[in-house]
Design an enzyme around this catalytic site. Sequence first.
Site, PDB file in Angstrom:
ATOM      1  N   THR A  46       0.825  -1.204   0.000  1.00  0.00           N
ATOM      2  CA  THR A  46       0.000   0.000   0.000  1.00  0.00           C
ATOM      3  C   THR A  46       0.865   1.261   0.000  1.00  0.00           C
ATOM      4  O   THR A  46       0.449   2.302  -0.496  1.00  0.00           O
ATOM      5  CB  THR A  46      -0.939  -0.001   1.225  1.00  0.00           C
ATOM      6  N   TYR A 134       6.447 -11.903   5.025  1.00  0.00           N
ATOM      7  CA  TYR A 134       5.359 -11.235   4.290  1.00  0.00           C
ATOM      8  C   TYR A 134       4.992 -12.115   3.101  1.00  0.00           C
ATOM      9  O   TYR A 134       5.733 -12.181   2.118  1.00  0.00           O
ATOM     10  CB  TYR A 134       5.835  -9.854   3.849  1.00  0.00           C
ATOM     11  N   LYS A 162       2.825 -11.795   8.028  1.00  0.00           N
ATOM     12  CA  LYS A 162       1.705 -11.062   7.446  1.00  0.00           C
ATOM     13  C   LYS A 162       1.310 -11.799   6.180  1.00  0.00           C
ATOM     14  O   LYS A 162       2.104 -11.906   5.238  1.00  0.00           O
ATOM     15  CB  LYS A 162       2.084  -9.617   7.113  1.00  0.00           C
TER      16      LYS A 162
END
Length: 305
Positions: A46, A134, A162
Amino acid sequence: MFNGIITPMVTPLQSDNLSLDIANTNKLINHIISGGVHGLFILGTTGEATSLSYKTRIQLINEACNIVNNRIPVFVGISDTTIEESVHLAEIAKEAGAKAVVAAPPFYYGLGQIELYKYYCRLADQLPLPLFLYNMPSHTKINIEIDTVLKLAQHDNIIGLKDSSANIVYYQKLCYLLKNIDNFSLLVGPEEVTSQTVIMGGHGGVNGGSNMFPKLYVQLYKATLARDFERVHELQSLVMEVSTKIYNLGSFGSSYLKGMKAGLFTLNLIEHNIAPPFDCFDEKEMTAIATNIKALKSKIDSALS
């Protein structure tokens, strides 16, 4: 162990679409913190990390940590194709006051799982901060398989994952298999399933929408912990409306990011500048986003009042 709602912050940019907008970075961070989130993640997907120069990434690390000033933990994305560059960013993050770093698998080459395991071990051994894995297979084209996660969870400096795969079965298996491992956080990326994964045993969400409406995502998380399912249903419907009306406008692969920045612009938090190779929404799409955001804000404010 880290848990709760962690905001994957967008990177406010100036009109050249390259340079950090410091004034709006300050405005956005304070807006996010005022919503009660439990952490801030910079330089993720993001945050357009792979589209930013190292100069801008380093500036953002220093500015963000300074603005946060230890009010909440800061997590810094260090994903790169070389361990040297990742470690360098981690050292800057450590000096600035960040609490942990986050790294996706190196992209371009298709690593096997044994190679991926060795890569993460080598990286974690050299890092001055604890590491979150991640899992972002849609972007890296590599999935961190369950057995690999289980082995990496034994490393003293790897403290969580994550997961942005949107694979609920994968996530639920990890919750089950890691439930007896202390100090390992399982966080989910897609905000549409955060409540569901917390019920499974996950520890929270790294939810993009908390850039715009942090209180909504925090209250949904709290309602889920309390097993207040009537409230969960109410707030989950609003989260789905954010997803549908802000992230899915147009047929772009980048609609999520374009929509997020356009929404934040409508809320007067940032300019809607976006780093190449992407471009901002055109006037027609910006008008649609503005209409949708205003309607959503009214509903969300009413639900949270």
